[in-house]
Design a protein around this motif. Sequence first.
Motif, mmCIF file in Angstrom:
data_model
loop_
_atom_site.group_PDB
_atom_site.id
_atom_site.type_symbol
_atom_site.label_atom_id
_atom_site.label_comp_id
_atom_site.label_asym_id
_atom_site.label_seq_id
_atom_site.Cartn_x
_atom_site.Cartn_y
_atom_site.Cartn_z
ATOM 1 N N LEU A 70 -41.629 1.098 -71.561
ATOM 2 C CA LEU A 70 -41.844 2.387 -72.746
ATOM 3 C C LEU A 70 -40.908 3.086 -72.650
ATOM 4 O O LEU A 70 -40.453 2.673 -73.860
ATOM 5 N N ASP A 71 -39.548 3.063 -71.548
ATOM 6 C CA ASP A 71 -38.413 3.333 -72.055
ATOM 7 C C ASP A 71 -38.048 3.254 -73.561
ATOM 8 O O ASP A 71 -37.777 3.959 -74.483
ATOM 9 N N TYR A 72 -37.491 1.556 -73.349
ATOM 10 C CA TYR A 72 -36.898 1.654 -73.855
ATOM 11 C C TYR A 72 -37.331 1.489 -75.030
ATOM 12 O O TYR A 72 -36.235 1.424 -76.056
ATOM 13 N N PHE A 73 -38.138 0.899 -75.722
ATOM 14 C CA PHE A 73 -39.364 1.066 -76.930
ATOM 15 C C PHE A 73 -38.940 2.628 -77.354
ATOM 16 O O PHE A 73 -38.383 2.545 -78.675
ATOM 17 N N THR A 74 -39.175 3.934 -76.487
ATOM 18 C CA THR A 74 -38.903 5.324 -77.031
ATOM 19 C C THR A 74 -37.235 5.270 -77.548
ATOM 20 O O THR A 74 -37.755 5.993 -78.765
ATOM 21 N N SER A 75 -36.634 4.804 -76.671
ATOM 22 C CA SER A 75 -35.475 5.564 -76.674
ATOM 23 C C SER A 75 -34.491 4.540 -78.254
ATOM 24 O O SER A 75 -34.140 5.290 -79.036
ATOM 25 N N MET A 76 -35.257 3.103 -78.776
ATOM 26 C CA MET A 76 -35.285 2.002 -80.174
ATOM 27 C C MET A 76 -35.354 2.986 -80.680
ATOM 28 O O MET A 76 -35.051 3.484 -81.708
ATOM 29 N N TYR A 77 -37.649 3.451 -80.641
ATOM 30 C CA TYR A 77 -37.675 4.246 -82.011
ATOM 31 C C TYR A 77 -37.885 5.208 -82.146
ATOM 32 O O TYR A 77 -37.328 5.551 -83.658
ATOM 33 N N SER A 78 -36.894 6.049 -81.871
ATOM 34 C CA SER A 78 -36.079 7.183 -82.109
ATOM 35 C C SER A 78 -34.977 7.327 -83.174
ATOM 36 O O SER A 78 -34.913 8.072 -83.466
ATOM 37 N N ILE A 79 -33.863 6.179 -82.363
ATOM 38 C CA ILE A 79 -32.341 5.238 -83.208
ATOM 39 C C ILE A 79 -33.592 5.747 -84.476
ATOM 40 O O ILE A 79 -32.920 5.449 -85.443
ATOM 41 N N THR A 80 -34.416 4.372 -84.124
ATOM 42 C CA THR A 80 -35.228 3.989 -85.559
ATOM 43 C C THR A 80 -35.604 5.281 -86.688
ATOM 44 O O THR A 80 -35.036 5.318 -88.034
ATOM 45 N N CYS A 81 -35.877 5.837 -86.430
ATOM 46 C CA CYS A 81 -36.231 7.742 -86.444
ATOM 47 C C CYS A 81 -35.129 7.937 -87.143
ATOM 48 O O CYS A 81 -34.887 8.785 -87.996
ATOM 49 N N PHE A 82 -34.176 8.291 -86.335
ATOM 50 C CA PHE A 82 -32.729 8.583 -87.160
ATOM 51 C C PHE A 82 -32.084 8.451 -88.190
ATOM 52 O O PHE A 82 -31.895 8.437 -89.081
ATOM 53 N N THR A 83 -32.116 6.667 -87.931
ATOM 54 C CA THR A 83 -31.759 6.243 -89.284
ATOM 55 C C THR A 83 -32.302 5.917 -90.371
ATOM 56 O O THR A 83 -32.007 6.146 -91.739
ATOM 57 N N ILE A 84 -33.495 5.538 -90.444
ATOM 58 C CA ILE A 84 -34.419 6.536 -91.461
ATOM 59 C C ILE A 84 -34.214 7.471 -91.915
ATOM 60 O O ILE A 84 -34.074 8.718 -93.566
ATOM 61 N N LEU A 85 -34.265 8.928 -91.689
ATOM 62 C CA LEU A 85 -34.103 10.437 -91.617
ATOM 63 C C LEU A 85 -32.707 10.487 -92.247
ATOM 64 O O LEU A 85 -32.124 10.854 -93.706
#
Length: 349
Positions: free
Chosen positions: A264-279
């Motif tokens: 979950l920690d890995y996925f959450t960090s990856m997901y936050s960067i994905t959200c940042f790139t989309i933003l």
Amino acid sequence: MILSESSVASDIAKHLKDGFSLVQLDSVIRRIKRFFKNKLFNPYEFYDQIIKYVISNYKTKHSDKTVHITFDHMFSHDNYTVFMISMRVGKQGIPLWFRCFDNINDSDAFNEELIKEGISYVSNLFDSSYKLIFLADRWFKSISLMQHIDSLGHTFFIRLKNNIKVFVYDKKEDHKIWKFIEDLKPLMYHSRIFRDVLLTNYSYKTNIVISKKDSVDEPWIIVTNGDPKRAIKDYGYRFGSIETLFKNQKSNGFYIESIVKAGLDYFTSMYSITCFTILFLTILGADYSKNTKCYKKVKITTHKHFIQNGVRIKKRVMSLFNTGLTLFHLAFNSSRYIRLPFSFILYDI
């Protein structure tokens, strides 16, 4: 991540250059994975600081400063669940607040207190001059959530299931009686509006709108504390606001569903960067659409013109996200100078 258009560490590693060109690929992949596993990186705090800055500098187009907010769950196969709150920009959305959970059975992902926490956070992102409209699908038919949004001074348009009881005026009985919503038959060519009805055993006073039969396969049943005449139009913004965002994270963007059993920690960090790139890419696409004079040397077909019933219509054919993605690739691979703003100023389109 943008260059590889993927959230998979091995894909990202293949597109790194310069300082990583003399490093073994497997070593680069391990470095990326170590970053996503880094306990010192707080993904929620990271995104919180960014989105606060972006919203504080948000350039609205409408004088009434209306903002459509959507909340929903996203599932990455059976591996992860994300509760997301997004904001509509043009015909798509950007992430505002999210929380990630293991698998699809984690009850915490569906906890009403978590959802209220996210709604309150978003409410505090905007000052009182904004008019916030919250949109949600049938899963969120909770009276408690409606009361919470109402208590914050905002408007909601939430879709209901047809098996809910309402206390509503019956023309045949000539007084109000309890009925199931499914007994409130839709009309063919215009919506039905029921004002000041009582909803469920809680007797929550609100308005209900049923869309016309010829507009959708299954008529929408919308509950709102706002203007019922706007219910169908406003609720329709939900799809672009959040479905396009999920699509950009998946098959149309970064393939987050390729991340499996990573923790979950890995996925959450990856997901936050994905959200940042989309933003960032959405901001870039909006800037391209707003400040066309700054991109004279770059030609991207974002709209096409059609003649319909003798009227010339301009229609967007490339989303803000894909416009930003295309612009980024052009700038990165071009020998010419192409301006890419990193001011993180978001324009309403």
